[in-house]
Design a protein around this motif. Structure first.
Motif, PDB file in Angstrom:
ATOM      1  N   LEU A  28       0.871  -1.176   0.000  1.00 57.81           N
ATOM      2  CA  LEU A  28       0.000   0.000   0.000  1.00 57.81           C
ATOM      3  C   LEU A  28       0.907   1.224   0.000  1.00 57.81           C
ATOM      4  O   LEU A  28       1.926   1.241   0.708  1.00 57.81           O
ATOM      5  CB  LEU A  28      -0.850  -0.044   1.267  1.00 57.81           C
ATOM      6  CG  LEU A  28      -2.343   0.303   1.174  1.00 57.81           C
ATOM      7  CD1 LEU A  28      -3.024  -0.398   0.022  1.00 57.81           C
ATOM      8  CD2 LEU A  28      -3.015  -0.057   2.489  1.00 57.81           C
ATOM      9  N   LEU A  29       0.546   2.226  -0.800  1.00 59.27           N
ATOM     10  CA  LEU A  29       1.350   3.449  -0.906  1.00 59.27           C
ATOM     11  C   LEU A  29       0.630   4.608  -0.220  1.00 59.27           C
ATOM     12  O   LEU A  29      -0.596   4.696  -0.263  1.00 59.27           O
ATOM     13  CB  LEU A  29       1.586   3.788  -2.390  1.00 59.27           C
ATOM     14  CG  LEU A  29       2.744   3.072  -3.109  1.00 59.27           C
ATOM     15  CD1 LEU A  29       2.658   1.566  -2.951  1.00 59.27           C
ATOM     16  CD2 LEU A  29       2.759   3.447  -4.580  1.00 59.27           C
ATOM     17  N   ASN A  30       1.419   5.488   0.343  1.00 58.73           N
ATOM     18  CA  ASN A  30       0.839   6.659   1.006  1.00 58.73           C
ATOM     19  C   ASN A  30       0.419   7.707  -0.029  1.00 58.73           C
ATOM     20  O   ASN A  30       0.926   7.736  -1.152  1.00 58.73           O
ATOM     21  CB  ASN A  30       1.857   7.280   1.964  1.00 58.73           C
ATOM     22  CG  ASN A  30       1.243   8.367   2.828  1.00 58.73           C
ATOM     23  OD1 ASN A  30       0.082   8.254   3.226  1.00 58.73           O
ATOM     24  ND2 ASN A  30       1.989   9.417   3.113  1.00 58.73           N
ATOM     25  N   ASP A  31      -0.537   8.508   0.334  1.00 60.49           N
ATOM     26  CA  ASP A  31      -0.881   9.709  -0.428  1.00 60.49           C
ATOM     27  C   ASP A  31      -1.417  10.724   0.580  1.00 60.49           C
ATOM     28  O   ASP A  31      -1.595  10.403   1.760  1.00 60.49           O
ATOM     29  CB  ASP A  31      -1.922   9.392  -1.520  1.00 60.49           C
ATOM     30  CG  ASP A  31      -3.250   8.973  -0.932  1.00 60.49           C
ATOM     31  OD1 ASP A  31      -3.976   9.844  -0.407  1.00 60.49           O
ATOM     32  OD2 ASP A  31      -3.586   7.770  -0.969  1.00 60.49           O
ATOM     33  N   ASP A  32      -1.674  11.944   0.105  1.00 57.66           N
ATOM     34  CA  ASP A  32      -2.077  13.011   1.036  1.00 57.66           C
ATOM     35  C   ASP A  32      -3.587  13.114   1.243  1.00 57.66           C
ATOM     36  O   ASP A  32      -4.031  13.905   2.073  1.00 57.66           O
ATOM     37  CB  ASP A  32      -1.571  14.369   0.530  1.00 57.66           C
ATOM     38  CG  ASP A  32      -0.058  14.478   0.586  1.00 57.66           C
ATOM     39  OD1 ASP A  32       0.555  13.714   1.364  1.00 57.66           O
ATOM     40  OD2 ASP A  32       0.502  15.313  -0.143  1.00 57.66           O
ATOM     41  N   THR A  34      -6.269  10.217   0.847  1.00 54.39           N
ATOM     42  CA  THR A  34      -7.118   9.116   1.307  1.00 54.39           C
ATOM     43  C   THR A  34      -7.248   9.175   2.827  1.00 54.39           C
ATOM     44  O   THR A  34      -6.236   9.229   3.529  1.00 54.39           O
ATOM     45  CB  THR A  34      -6.523   7.755   0.880  1.00 54.39           C
ATOM     46  OG1 THR A  34      -6.332   7.750  -0.539  1.00 54.39           O
ATOM     47  CG2 THR A  34      -7.445   6.603   1.284  1.00 54.39           C
ATOM     48  N   PRO A  35      -8.494   9.181   3.335  1.00 56.31           N
ATOM     49  CA  PRO A  35      -8.658   9.251   4.797  1.00 56.31           C
ATOM     50  C   PRO A  35      -8.077   8.020   5.498  1.00 56.31           C
ATOM     51  O   PRO A  35      -8.162   6.902   4.974  1.00 56.31           O
ATOM     52  CB  PRO A  35     -10.184   9.297   4.969  1.00 56.31           C
ATOM     53  CG  PRO A  35     -10.734   9.726   3.653  1.00 56.31           C
ATOM     54  CD  PRO A  35      -9.777   9.200   2.628  1.00 56.31           C
ATOM     55  N   MET A  36      -7.504   8.257   6.651  1.00 63.17           N
ATOM     56  CA  MET A  36      -6.915   7.155   7.427  1.00 63.17           C
ATOM     57  C   MET A  36      -7.934   6.043   7.691  1.00 63.17           C
ATOM     58  O   MET A  36      -7.608   4.866   7.593  1.00 63.17           O
ATOM     59  CB  MET A  36      -6.365   7.681   8.746  1.00 63.17           C
ATOM     60  CG  MET A  36      -5.127   8.551   8.576  1.00 63.17           C
ATOM     61  SD  MET A  36      -4.430   9.025  10.176  1.00 63.17           S
ATOM     62  CE  MET A  36      -2.889   9.764   9.649  1.00 63.17           C
ATOM     63  N   VAL A  39      -8.375   3.679   4.777  1.00 68.31           N
ATOM     64  CA  VAL A  39      -7.268   2.733   4.630  1.00 68.31           C
ATOM     65  C   VAL A  39      -7.412   1.597   5.656  1.00 68.31           C
ATOM     66  O   VAL A  39      -7.230   0.417   5.327  1.00 68.31           O
ATOM     67  CB  VAL A  39      -5.902   3.437   4.796  1.00 68.31           C
ATOM     68  CG1 VAL A  39      -4.749   2.447   4.711  1.00 68.31           C
ATOM     69  CG2 VAL A  39      -5.747   4.534   3.739  1.00 68.31           C
ATOM     70  N   MET A  58      -1.600   0.941   8.641  1.00 68.12           N
ATOM     71  CA  MET A  58      -1.949   2.221   8.025  1.00 68.12           C
ATOM     72  C   MET A  58      -0.966   3.308   8.467  1.00 68.12           C
ATOM     73  O   MET A  58      -0.497   4.122   7.652  1.00 68.12           O
ATOM     74  CB  MET A  58      -3.394   2.597   8.396  1.00 68.12           C
ATOM     75  CG  MET A  58      -3.893   3.917   7.825  1.00 68.12           C
ATOM     76  SD  MET A  58      -3.307   5.360   8.710  1.00 68.12           S
ATOM     77  CE  MET A  58      -4.108   5.131  10.295  1.00 68.12           C
ATOM     78  N   VAL A  61       2.403   2.992   6.709  1.00 73.51           N
ATOM     79  CA  VAL A  61       2.320   3.548   5.353  1.00 73.51           C
ATOM     80  C   VAL A  61       2.347   5.076   5.426  1.00 73.51           C
ATOM     81  O   VAL A  61       3.092   5.737   4.684  1.00 73.51           O
ATOM     82  CB  VAL A  61       1.033   3.079   4.637  1.00 73.51           C
ATOM     83  CG1 VAL A  61       0.959   3.690   3.239  1.00 73.51           C
ATOM     84  CG2 VAL A  61       0.974   1.557   4.560  1.00 73.51           C
ATOM     85  N   HIS A  62       1.562   5.629   6.323  1.00 71.86           N
ATOM     86  CA  HIS A  62       1.465   7.090   6.473  1.00 71.86           C
ATOM     87  C   HIS A  62       2.824   7.703   6.812  1.00 71.86           C
ATOM     88  O   HIS A  62       3.182   8.769   6.292  1.00 71.86           O
ATOM     89  CB  HIS A  62       0.441   7.413   7.571  1.00 71.86           C
ATOM     90  CG  HIS A  62       0.290   8.868   7.863  1.00 71.86           C
ATOM     91  ND1 HIS A  62      -0.307   9.750   6.991  1.00 71.86           N
ATOM     92  CD2 HIS A  62       0.663   9.606   8.949  1.00 71.86           C
ATOM     93  CE1 HIS A  62      -0.287  10.965   7.516  1.00 71.86           C
ATOM     94  NE2 HIS A  62       0.289  10.907   8.699  1.00 71.86           N
ATOM     95  N   LEU A  95      -5.913   6.235  -3.338  1.00 76.22           N
ATOM     96  CA  LEU A  95      -5.128   5.145  -2.743  1.00 76.22           C
ATOM     97  C   LEU A  95      -4.555   4.209  -3.812  1.00 76.22           C
ATOM     98  O   LEU A  95      -5.270   3.780  -4.714  1.00 76.22           O
ATOM     99  CB  LEU A  95      -6.033   4.352  -1.792  1.00 76.22           C
ATOM    100  CG  LEU A  95      -5.394   3.164  -1.069  1.00 76.22           C
ATOM    101  CD1 LEU A  95      -4.293   3.623  -0.130  1.00 76.22           C
ATOM    102  CD2 LEU A  95      -6.471   2.392  -0.287  1.00 76.22           C
TER     103      LEU A  95
END
Ligand code: TYC
Length: 103
Positions: A28-32, A34-36, A39, A58, A61-62, A95
């Motif tokens: 899984l990759l992080n992004d700014d 997608t809500p926690m 995920v 999660m 990843v964050h 995501l």
């Protein structure tokens, strides 16, 4: 009597390498955006993790940018990636989920 018939013998111990099917890491990759909670829900829903495990991964990843969420056969890995990407798209979150063959 000694064995003097001139032949030679070599005992060869063979330990054949057992062939195992290759395994694939699903990440899984992080992004700014997608809500926690989304995920965490994805991890519970598609990877059979409980809430505490899902929250922990999660956060990895964050903080780190990505994490391995499971290791599977090629077919199962592809299915998981597809399920996550489809679910994220349907909810309009960016995501990203990818797979990579294990060494
Ligand atoms: N970074 C996201 C946020 O702050 C949370 C997040 C975690 C997004 C893991 C993607 O794979 C992910 N809302």
């Amino acid at each position: 009597k000694s064995d003097d018939d001139g032949d030679t013998s070599v005992i060869t111990a063979t330990r054949p390498k057992t062939q195992r099917p290759p395994l694939y890491k699903v990440m899984l990759l992080n992004d700014d955006y997608t809500p926690m909670e989304f995920v965490v829900h994805v991890l519970e829903r598609f990877f059979g993790l409980n809430h505490a495990e899902s929250f922990e991964i999660m956060l990895v990843v964050h903080k780190k940018g990505l994490a391995i969420v499971g290791v599977f056969s090629h077919e199962i890995a592809e299915t998981k990636v597809g399920q996550v990407m489809d679910f994220a798209r349907r909810h309009q979150h960016p995501l990203q989920c990818t797979m990579e063959r294990e060494e």
